[in-house]
Design a protein around this motif. Structure first.
Motif, PDB file in Angstrom:
ATOM      1  N   ALA A 311       0.833  -1.176   0.074  1.00 30.78           N
ATOM      2  CA  ALA A 311      -0.171   0.033  -0.027  1.00 30.78           C
ATOM      3  C   ALA A 311       0.731   1.337  -0.047  1.00 30.78           C
ATOM      4  N   ALA A 312       1.878   1.234   0.756  1.00 30.68           N
ATOM      5  CA  ALA A 312       2.889   2.462   0.700  1.00 30.68           C
ATOM      6  C   ALA A 312       3.360   2.563  -0.745  1.00 30.68           C
ATOM      7  N   GLY A 313       3.684   1.674  -1.575  1.00 25.89           N
ATOM      8  CA  GLY A 313       4.085   1.835  -2.721  1.00 25.89           C
ATOM      9  C   GLY A 313       2.958   2.313  -3.815  1.00 25.89           C
ATOM     10  N   GLU A 314       1.919   2.476  -3.284  1.00 26.43           N
ATOM     11  CA  GLU A 314       0.962   3.250  -4.118  1.00 26.43           C
ATOM     12  C   GLU A 314       1.115   4.579  -3.906  1.00 26.43           C
ATOM     13  N   ILE A 315       1.544   5.009  -2.856  1.00 29.11           N
ATOM     14  CA  ILE A 315       1.959   6.410  -2.524  1.00 29.11           C
ATOM     15  C   ILE A 315       3.174   6.936  -3.313  1.00 29.11           C
ATOM     16  N   HIS A 316       4.045   6.154  -3.045  1.00 28.26           N
ATOM     17  CA  HIS A 316       5.563   6.480  -3.775  1.00 28.26           C
ATOM     18  C   HIS A 316       6.213   5.140  -3.482  1.00 28.26           C
ATOM     19  N   SER A 317       7.088   4.840  -4.779  1.00 26.13           N
ATOM     20  CA  SER A 317       8.039   3.496  -4.663  1.00 26.13           C
ATOM     21  C   SER A 317       8.876   3.395  -3.655  1.00 26.13           C
ATOM     22  N   ASP A 318       9.461   4.788  -3.483  1.00 23.62           N
ATOM     23  CA  ASP A 318      10.242   4.980  -2.357  1.00 23.62           C
ATOM     24  C   ASP A 318       9.909   4.409  -0.859  1.00 23.62           C
TER      25      ASP A 318
END
Length: 370
Positions: A311-318
Motif C-alpha cells: 500500500a505504501a508503494g501506491e503512495i510512492h515507490s520509495d
C-alpha cells in the motif's frame, strides 16, 4: 492504482449518454450507430462521505478523492470479431479495462434507432459475449501454437516444460468452453488457475446496467419492467443496476439543489450514477485507505488483502522500497473520539510491520528510510 471500467453495448443503447452523466465530459450522443468512434476516457470521483469528516477534523486545505476511469467504447455489432463495423478497434479497447459494464436497453422508443429487430437485453448481451469469445478463440489458438513451440525448445528442461504443458492444457480447456459458447466456464477456468496466460475478454468481471425509461424509473416502477426482470433472473439482482441514462444526464447538468429537487420528484433514493461507481469499486474488490495531515487528505484505492508495505508503494515507490513500519488507526475510531491525540491516549494508534493487511478506512503514516 489505475482503475478502468468500460461501457459496452450494441449501438444506441445509451452508453454515451450515460458516460456524459458519469463524467460530465460532453461526449456527443447522437441518434445513429457509431457516434463514438474512438473510446472516450474520463475519470470520475468515488463518492466517500468520510472525506468531509476528515476535512472537518484536519482542516487540510486540499483533499484528493479516489477515482475510477470510465471508457465509453463504441457500439459492438454482430461480426465485430471478424472486423464488422469497427469491431477490431473496439475489442482492443475492451482489453484495456478492468471491468465491463454492459449497458442494455430495457425500454421501447420508436424514435431511437435500434440495430435489433426485437427488444431483448439478454439476447443483446449474448451477441456481445459471442464476439468477445470469437476474439478470444483467435488469441487462444495463436497462444497454443506459441506454447507448442516453447515445449519443443524446453523439452530437456523438466521444470519449464511442466509449466508449459499445464498452460497448454488450460488453453485447450478454454478453447472447448469457447466452442460451447460457455462464457461462465471460461471465466471459471481462468480465474481458478494460478497460471499466467493470454488475457481473455470474455473472462473479465462484469456488471449489467439496465437502461430504463423515465416513466419507469420513478418510485421503483422498473421492478415491473419485464426486461429488467429478465436481467435479474439471468444475472442476479446484485449485478443489475437500473438506470435511466437520460435522466441521469439531466441531473448531472443541474446544480446540487436543482438535482436534489428532481431526485425527490422522481422518488429516487439515490442517484443511479453513485450506485454504478460504488458497485464498480466494490466489484473490483477495492477498498480505500487514507493519508491525512495539515497539507492534504488523500484517499488511495487498493485491492482488498494488500499488505501495508505494498500500500505504501501506491503512495510512492520509495516508501515501499525503504519501508520500516507504519502508524495505523482507522477513520471510524477517529470519528468516534474526535482527534489523533485522544486515540494515542487510549491506545488506538498502532505500529504495524510490513505484513499487516490494510483494512478499509485505515489511516496510515508510513515510516521509511532510503
Amino acid at each position: 492504482m489505475s482503475i478502468s471500467a468500460g461501457l459496452v453495448g450494441l449501438p444506441n443503447v445509451g452508453k454515451s449518454t450515460l458516460f456524459n452523466a458519469l463524467t460530465k465530459a460532453g461526449v456527443p450522443a447522437e441518434n445513429y450507430p457509431f457516434c463514438t468512434i474512438d473510446p472516450h476516457v474520463a475519470c470520475t470521483i468515488v463518492p466517500d462521505k468520510r472525506i468531509a469528516k476528515l476535512f472537518a477534523i484536519y482542516k487540510s486545505p486540499k483533499h484528493i478523492q479516489a477515482t475510477v476511469e470510465f471508457v465509453d467504447i463504441a457500439g459492438l455489432v454482430k461480426g465485430a470479431a471478424s472486423g464488422e463495423g469497427l469491431g477490431n478497434q473496439f475489442l482492443s479497447h475492451i482489453r484495456e479495462t478492468n471491468l465491463i459494464l454492459h449497458v442494455l436497453r430495457c425500454f421501447s422508443d420508436l424514435n431511437i434507432i435500434s440495430t435489433q429487430a426485437e427488444l431483448d437485453p439478454v439476447a443483446d448481451y449474448e451477441i456481445i459475449m459471442t464476439e468477445l469469445m470469437l476474439k478470444d478463440l483467435e488469441s487462444v489458438q495463436k497462444r497454443i501454437v506459441k506454447v507448442d513451440s516453447l515445449a519443443k525448445q524446453n523439452k530437456h528442461n523438466p521444470i519449464e516444460l511442466k509449466e508449459i504443458l499445464e498452460e497448454k492444457q488450460l488453453l485447450i480447456s478454454v478453447e472447448e468452453a469457447i466452442n460451447k459458447q460457455d462464457h461462465a466456464q471460461i471465466r471459471q477456468r481462468i480465474n481458478q488457475s494460478s497460471l499466467k496466460t493470454v488475457e481473455l475478454l470474455s473472462s473479465k468481471e462484469s456488471l449489467f446496467i439496465a437502461n430504463i425509461s423515465e416513466e419507469e424509473i420513478a418510485d421503483d416502477a422498473f421492478k415491473n419492467n419485464p426486461y429488467y426482470q429478465k436481467l435479474v433472473a439471468t444475472f442476479g439482482v446484485d449485478r443489475v443496476i437500473p438506470i435511466c441514462a437520460r435522466l441521469e444526464y439531466e441531473l448531472s447538468t443541474l446544480s446540487e439543489a436543482e438535482a436534489a429537487d428532481m431526485t425527490e420528484m422522481f422518488g429516487l433514493k439515490e442517484k443511479g450514477l453513485e450506485t454504478i461507481i460504488e458497485k464498480t469499486y466494490n466489484h473490483l474488490g477495492l477498498i480505500t485507505f487514507f493519508t491525512c495531515g495539515p497539507k492534504e487528505i488523500h484517499a488511495w484505492p487498493i485491492k482488498k488483502g494488500i499488505s501495508v508495505r505494498a500500500a505504501a508503494g501506491e503512495i510512492h515507490s520509495d516508501l515501499e522500497r525503504g519501508f520500516i513500519c507504519a502508524e495505523v488507526f482507522n477513520a471510524e475510531d477517529l470519528f468516534a473520539y474526535g482527534s489523533e491525540q485522544k486515540l494515542k491516549e487510549i491506545g488506538k494508534i498502532r505500529t504495524e510491520g510490513q505484513d499487516y493487511i490494510v483494512r478499509d478506512g485505515d489511516i496510515l503514516n508510513i515510516r521509511f528510510n532510503v
